[in-house]
Design an enzyme around this catalytic site. Structure first.
Site, PDB file in Angstrom:
ATOM      1  N   HIS A  99      -4.203   1.810   0.540  1.00  0.00           N
ATOM      2  CA  HIS A  99      -4.517   0.498   1.121  1.00  0.00           C
ATOM      3  C   HIS A  99      -3.192  -0.097   1.603  1.00  0.00           C
ATOM      4  O   HIS A  99      -2.143   0.182   1.009  1.00  0.00           O
ATOM      5  CB  HIS A  99      -5.033  -0.502   0.095  1.00  0.00           C
ATOM      6  CG  HIS A  99      -6.231  -0.111  -0.718  1.00  0.00           C
ATOM      7  ND1 HIS A  99      -6.171   0.703  -1.802  1.00  0.00           N
ATOM      8  CD2 HIS A  99      -7.528  -0.507  -0.629  1.00  0.00           C
ATOM      9  CE1 HIS A  99      -7.372   0.825  -2.347  1.00  0.00           C
ATOM     10  NE2 HIS A  99      -8.226   0.101  -1.658  1.00  0.00           N
ATOM     11  N   ASP A 102      -1.133  -1.530  -1.216  1.00  0.00           N
ATOM     12  CA  ASP A 102      -0.507  -0.615  -2.186  1.00  0.00           C
ATOM     13  C   ASP A 102       0.918  -0.274  -1.794  1.00  0.00           C
ATOM     14  O   ASP A 102       1.734   0.072  -2.637  1.00  0.00           O
ATOM     15  CB  ASP A 102      -1.222   0.748  -2.247  1.00  0.00           C
ATOM     16  CG  ASP A 102      -2.703   0.636  -2.411  1.00  0.00           C
ATOM     17  OD1 ASP A 102      -3.155  -0.353  -3.004  1.00  0.00           O
ATOM     18  OD2 ASP A 102      -3.415   1.559  -1.949  1.00  0.00           O
TER      19      ASP A 102
HETATM   20  C1  XLS Z   1     -13.014   0.343  -6.240  1.00  0.00           C
HETATM   21  C2  XLS Z   1     -13.006   1.311  -5.161  1.00  0.00           C
HETATM   22  C3  XLS Z   1     -11.705   1.371  -4.356  1.00  0.00           C
HETATM   23  C4  XLS Z   1     -11.947   2.087  -3.059  1.00  0.00           C
HETATM   24  C5  XLS Z   1     -10.921   1.829  -2.013  1.00  0.00           C
HETATM   25  O1  XLS Z   1     -13.862   0.353  -7.124  1.00  0.00           O
HETATM   26  O2  XLS Z   1     -13.334   2.557  -5.662  1.00  0.00           O
HETATM   27  O3  XLS Z   1     -10.709   1.972  -5.112  1.00  0.00           O
HETATM   28  O4  XLS Z   1     -12.051   3.457  -3.251  1.00  0.00           O
HETATM   29  O5  XLS Z   1     -10.845   0.492  -1.675  1.00  0.00           O
END
Ligand code: XLS
Ligand code: NI
Ligand code: NI
Length: 430
Positions: A99, A102
């Site tokens: 993301h 991140d």
């Molecule tokens: C959260 C989600 C997130 C997605 C990406 O529960 O799994 O990690 O995979 O935004």
């Protein structure tokens, strides 16, 4: 080189006789299965957020991890990128996912945040070139910052919709620039806390418009990857609009996007929706929208998304069985959307959690492939439906069926579903 993983070198495959922890016992990237290398079947990916950005908090306590790159400045972001690529090389994972939030600290306004993202994606581009590591998917974090507390695309405030749209544009640009193979949308705040203040119809329409604009933009910039929605029923919001595969499919149909958008399915989200992972995979495949997987495991007692590393070969085998029945991955892959437990403080824990997960996935995948090749389940399934082959019953009117059934001397009898025999069959492989 940083010294974060000092003393740990690139992991190799070793047979089960070796008791060294720092090697793979089941995952051999070069092993050929059905004419293809394991690495190319499984397409493993590391999730940047869990491994490098998550501080180890839970609802009752904050940070437990101390990482040298934890800071609010770009120096921390650059160090984090160095360590991340060192881990990808140690593990031999061919992909990663991230993301925007991140990889770079938030700036004082949108432009500064975007410029920081660009700086890091340029660093990623050089590291990807040097290491051969690829981007499975990119995504935008439209849930952590307080501005998104009432939703991103579905926010009652149009200014937040606009900020979200601009953010997704910048993340799609970054994903395309890095040759990403997919772009994911997970709507953690696209739902509601209470119906008392929520206009459901309005929010769904906003989500439909937003996704339509995302698809338009994909075509405009010539992004060749897939757009994936990641269903989840709740958490962080009480109810999320992308509840499960069937709900997402209905939504895509409503906006005419079912040929444009597929799903990224996560084990833990399937469990939270009251399904099994294989149910969600089979449903996506039946509806023609299967894309990729977020592999993890969920605690069956806790009732929330625990994002643990998978450790159950049988569960994983049943999941990959559906992936294989769907034809295997094309743009998708196996992204470990999994994090350490908050007491697992050591750099070694970060490596060995992935080693275990990759081994369990390899075991499960090989079992799934062996079952499919043996054909036991498929033969039993097709025998069960044999009466329907070449049968025009479904197109006949009720009257003609009725006269035929009225003429029967005895009613039709039931046949065994043979569930335990099929479970025994699966046990032979797992
Ligand atoms: C959260 C989600 C997130 C997605 C990406 O529960 O799994 O990690 O995979 O935004
Ligand atoms: Ni999740
Ligand atoms: Ni996920």
């Amino acid at each position: 080189m940083t010294d974060f993983f000092k003393g740990i070198s690139k992991l190799k495959f070793a047979d089960l006789e070796t008791d060294d922890e720092f090697c793979f016992h089941h995952y051999d990237a070069d092993e050929m299965v059905a004419g293809k290398r394991m690495e190319d079947h499984l397409r493993f990916s590391v999730a940047y957020w869990h491994s490098f950005a998550w501080p180890g908090g839970d609802p009752f306590g904050g940070q437990t991890f101390e990482r040298p790159w934890f800071s609010d400045d770009m120096a921390g972001a650059r160090l984090k990128a160095d360590v991340a690529f060192e881990m990808f090389e140690i593990l031999g994972t061919p992909y990663f996912c991230f993301h925007d939030a991140d990889v770079r600290p938030e700036g004082s306004n949108f432009a500064e945040s975007e410029d920081r993202l660009k700086e890091i994606t340029d660093i990623f581009a050089a590291k990807m070139e040097a290491t051969g590591v690829k981007l499975l998917w990119g995504t935008a974090n439209l849930f952590s910052n307080r501005r998104f507390m009432s939703g991103a695309a579905t926010n009652p405030d149009p200014d937040i919709y606009a900020y979200s749209a601009a953010t997704v544009k910048s993340c799609m640009d970054a994903t395309k620039a890095l040759g990403g193979e997919n772009y994911v949308l997970w709507g953690g705040r696209e739902g509601y806390e209470t119906l008392l203040n929520t206009d459901l119809a309005q929010e769904r329409a906003q989500a439909g418009a937003f996704l339509s604009r995302v698809v338009e933009y994909k075509h405009k910039i010539g992004f060749k990857g897939a757009i994936l929605i990641e269903p989840k029923p709740q958490e962080p919001t009480k109810h999320q609009y992308d509840y499960d595969v069937a709900t997402v499919y209905g939504f895509l149909k409503e906006y005419g996007l079912e040929k444009e958008v597929q799903v990224n399915l996560e084990q833990g989200h399937a469990i939270l929706a009251g399904h099994s992972f294989e149910h969600e995979l089979a449903m996506a495949s039946a509806l023609g929208i299967f894309g990729s997987i977020d592999m993890n495991r969920n605690d069956y007692q806790s009732g929330w998304d625990t994002d643990q590393f998978p450790d159950n070969p049988r569960e994983v085998a049943l999941a990959y069985y559906e992936v294989l029945r769907a034809g295997g991955f094309t743009t998708g892959g196996t992204n470990f959307d999994a994090k350490l437990r908050r007491q697992s403080l050591d750099p070694e824990d970060l490596i060995l959690s992935h080693v275990g997960a990759m081994d369990v996935c390899a075991r499960g995948f090989k079992a799934a492939h062996a079952m499919l090749e043996d054909g036991g389940l498929e033969n039993a399934r097709s025998a069960r439906y044999a009466g329907w082959h070449g049968n025009d019953l479904a197109s006949r009117d009720l009257g003609s069926i009725h006269s035929e059934v009225r003429g029967q001397a005895v009613p039709p009898g039931p046949k065994s579903g043979r569930q335990e025999r099929l479970e025994n069959y699966v046990s032979r492989f797992t």
